[in-house]
Scaffold this motif. Structure first.
Motif, PDB file in Angstrom:
ATOM      1  N   ALA A 159       0.921  -1.273   0.211  1.00 24.07           N
ATOM      2  CA  ALA A 159       0.055  -0.064  -0.040  1.00 24.07           C
ATOM      3  C   ALA A 159       0.932   1.296  -0.130  1.00 24.07           C
ATOM      4  O   ALA A 159       0.563   2.129  -0.618  1.00 24.07           O
ATOM      5  CB  ALA A 159      -1.005  -0.084   1.340  1.00 24.07           C
ATOM      6  N   TRP A 160       1.781   1.251   0.734  1.00 32.62           N
ATOM      7  CA  TRP A 160       2.898   2.385   0.869  1.00 32.62           C
ATOM      8  C   TRP A 160       3.494   2.875  -0.492  1.00 32.62           C
ATOM      9  O   TRP A 160       3.296   3.734  -0.770  1.00 32.62           O
ATOM     10  CB  TRP A 160       3.630   2.344   1.808  1.00 32.62           C
ATOM     11  CG  TRP A 160       4.587   3.445   2.367  1.00 32.62           C
ATOM     12  CD1 TRP A 160       4.091   4.585   2.678  1.00 32.62           C
ATOM     13  CD2 TRP A 160       5.944   3.540   2.518  1.00 32.62           C
ATOM     14  NE1 TRP A 160       4.934   5.441   3.231  1.00 32.62           N
ATOM     15  CE2 TRP A 160       6.114   5.086   3.048  1.00 32.62           C
ATOM     16  CE3 TRP A 160       7.025   2.837   2.218  1.00 32.62           C
ATOM     17  CZ2 TRP A 160       7.382   5.421   3.250  1.00 32.62           C
ATOM     18  CZ3 TRP A 160       8.385   3.521   2.391  1.00 32.62           C
ATOM     19  CH2 TRP A 160       8.515   4.707   2.906  1.00 32.62           C
ATOM     20  N   GLU A 213       7.542   4.707   7.171  1.00 30.28           N
ATOM     21  CA  GLU A 213       6.825   3.611   7.412  1.00 30.28           C
ATOM     22  C   GLU A 213       6.080   3.806   8.922  1.00 30.28           C
ATOM     23  O   GLU A 213       4.800   3.328   9.002  1.00 30.28           O
ATOM     24  CB  GLU A 213       7.445   2.292   7.459  1.00 30.28           C
ATOM     25  CG  GLU A 213       7.990   1.617   6.158  1.00 30.28           C
ATOM     26  CD  GLU A 213       9.283   2.646   5.558  1.00 30.28           C
ATOM     27  OE1 GLU A 213       9.699   3.431   6.333  1.00 30.28           O
ATOM     28  OE2 GLU A 213       9.933   1.848   4.860  1.00 30.28           O
ATOM     29  N   ALA A 214       6.625   4.614   9.819  1.00 34.01           N
ATOM     30  CA  ALA A 214       6.013   4.744  11.076  1.00 34.01           C
ATOM     31  C   ALA A 214       4.991   5.785  11.035  1.00 34.01           C
ATOM     32  O   ALA A 214       3.810   5.355  11.470  1.00 34.01           O
ATOM     33  CB  ALA A 214       7.065   5.330  11.927  1.00 34.01           C
ATOM     34  N   VAL A 259      -4.723  -3.418   4.333  1.00 35.04           N
ATOM     35  CA  VAL A 259      -4.266  -2.643   5.395  1.00 35.04           C
ATOM     36  C   VAL A 259      -5.220  -2.798   6.584  1.00 35.04           C
ATOM     37  O   VAL A 259      -5.032  -3.003   7.686  1.00 35.04           O
ATOM     38  CB  VAL A 259      -3.934  -1.207   5.115  1.00 35.04           C
ATOM     39  CG1 VAL A 259      -3.857  -0.546   6.143  1.00 35.04           C
ATOM     40  CG2 VAL A 259      -2.580  -1.389   4.274  1.00 35.04           C
ATOM     41  N   TYR A 260      -6.395  -2.364   6.217  1.00 37.84           N
ATOM     42  CA  TYR A 260      -7.551  -2.482   7.129  1.00 37.84           C
ATOM     43  C   TYR A 260      -7.904  -3.944   7.707  1.00 37.84           C
ATOM     44  O   TYR A 260      -7.913  -3.802   8.998  1.00 37.84           O
ATOM     45  CB  TYR A 260      -9.074  -2.082   6.398  1.00 37.84           C
ATOM     46  CG  TYR A 260     -10.114  -2.284   7.302  1.00 37.84           C
ATOM     47  CD1 TYR A 260     -10.569  -0.998   7.893  1.00 37.84           C
ATOM     48  CD2 TYR A 260     -11.036  -3.308   7.368  1.00 37.84           C
ATOM     49  CE1 TYR A 260     -11.727  -1.027   8.688  1.00 37.84           C
ATOM     50  CE2 TYR A 260     -12.085  -3.288   8.287  1.00 37.84           C
ATOM     51  CZ  TYR A 260     -12.251  -2.210   8.987  1.00 37.84           C
ATOM     52  OH  TYR A 260     -13.525  -2.323   9.843  1.00 37.84           O
ATOM     53  N   ARG A 261      -7.474  -4.744   6.952  1.00 39.77           N
ATOM     54  CA  ARG A 261      -7.819  -6.237   7.690  1.00 39.77           C
ATOM     55  C   ARG A 261      -6.653  -6.486   8.489  1.00 39.77           C
ATOM     56  O   ARG A 261      -6.860  -7.114   9.551  1.00 39.77           O
ATOM     57  CB  ARG A 261      -7.438  -7.319   6.433  1.00 39.77           C
ATOM     58  CG  ARG A 261      -7.494  -8.799   7.066  1.00 39.77           C
ATOM     59  CD  ARG A 261      -8.679  -8.882   7.783  1.00 39.77           C
ATOM     60  NE  ARG A 261      -8.815 -10.370   8.414  1.00 39.77           N
ATOM     61  CZ  ARG A 261      -9.384 -11.083   9.303  1.00 39.77           C
ATOM     62  NH1 ARG A 261     -10.159 -10.185  10.155  1.00 39.77           N
ATOM     63  NH2 ARG A 261      -9.402 -12.296   9.725  1.00 39.77           N
ATOM     64  N   GLN A 262      -5.414  -6.321   8.274  1.00 38.81           N
ATOM     65  CA  GLN A 262      -4.300  -6.471   9.275  1.00 38.81           C
ATOM     66  C   GLN A 262      -4.276  -5.426  10.690  1.00 38.81           C
ATOM     67  O   GLN A 262      -4.179  -5.855  11.875  1.00 38.81           O
ATOM     68  CB  GLN A 262      -2.868  -5.861   8.582  1.00 38.81           C
ATOM     69  CG  GLN A 262      -2.392  -6.686   7.349  1.00 38.81           C
ATOM     70  CD  GLN A 262      -2.061  -8.314   7.979  1.00 38.81           C
ATOM     71  OE1 GLN A 262      -1.583  -8.602   9.099  1.00 38.81           O
ATOM     72  NE2 GLN A 262      -2.834  -9.257   7.307  1.00 38.81           N
TER      73      GLN A 262
END
Length: 251
Positions: A189-190, A213-214, A238-241
């Motif tokens: 995603a990033w 990343e932070a 990302v939402y799932r993680q």
């Protein structure tokens, strides 16, 4: 035995210093992520906020005065991310320093050539490893006014990220979580968002997330609680993680 002792201490703190009903209702009105919770989760959040106020020192500076309603509101925002994790995830630090508005810390650093530079960046919040969380009260009050923004959740996400070292967008995952799946979701995603940004495309989350990343982890954590439907639509992996990490399903 240890659990019984802890439960007894929790009951004693909650009984001795309960959050008054008007203060609790006011906090729910002003904190959308808490307001969306079911009754049982709200009750658990109320206990966590009570313990947070008992264990953490809220320290207004520069003439700022925080009344009881303000302190409860801050505690509720702070405890939303740890609703299913517990206050132990905030161990190792004690203070929340609150400025009236954005603050400008003065820092120096030496570059590779040995030249000393001074930075004076305007900030809404900051989190130090085992040190304090620093917040702008004006920005705390703005939580949710811009979709996905919540400076308290942002800084608390940094605190969680730093539980296993420097903030790097990789907090300590739970035993059954897959580190490779986390990396694929977040790095993928990033990278996609950075590419979109280079091409001048609008981003679904705050562009500040591309700093590193932070910051990406902290920004998507804000969005997870403040605008979960949008995050699930725009960044579903990302939402799932984050669902797995925070053990919550805000949407």
């Amino acid at each position: 035995m240890l659990d019984r002792i802890r439960n007894w201490r929790v009951r004693r703190i909650v009984a001795r210093r309960p959050i008054a009903e008007p203060l609790w209702r006011d906090a729910l009105r002003r904190c959308a992520p808490a307001r969306r919770l079911g009754a049982s989760d709200q009750a658990a959040l109320r206990v966590l906020a009570t313990l947070f106020l008992e264990k953490k020192s809220l320290e207004p500076v520069q003439g700022l005065v925080l009344d009881d309603a303000d302190r409860v509101l801050l505690a509720v925002h702070a405890c939303v991310p740890i609703l299913k994790l517990g206050l132990d995830w905030y161990e190792g630090w004690h203070s929340v320093i609150v400025y009236p508005d954005a603050f400008i810390p003065r820092r120096t650093y030496t570059d590779e050539a040995g030249v000393v530079h001074e930075t004076r960046d305007v900030m809404a919040g900051e989190a130090w490893g085992r040190g304090p969380v620093i917040l702008s009260w004006a920005d705390v009050l703005d939580a949710g006014k811009i979709p996905g923004h919540n400076v308290v959740i942002h800084e608390m996400a940094h605190k969680l990220d730093m539980l296993n070292g420097e903030a790097n967008g990789f907090p300590p995952l739970h035993r059954r979580m897959d580190r490779r799946a986390w990396t694929r979701a977040f790095s993928g995603a990033w990278d996609r968002l950075r590419e979109d940004d280079r091409h001048g495309l609008s981003l679904p989350i705050d562009p500040y997330s591309l700093e590193n990343e932070a910051e990406f982890f902290a920004v998507v954590s804000e969005a997870f609680f403040e605008s979960p439907a949008a995050l699930r639509h725009d960044l579903p992996e990302v939402y799932r993680q984050l669902e797995l990490f925070y053990r919550q399903h805000p949407y």
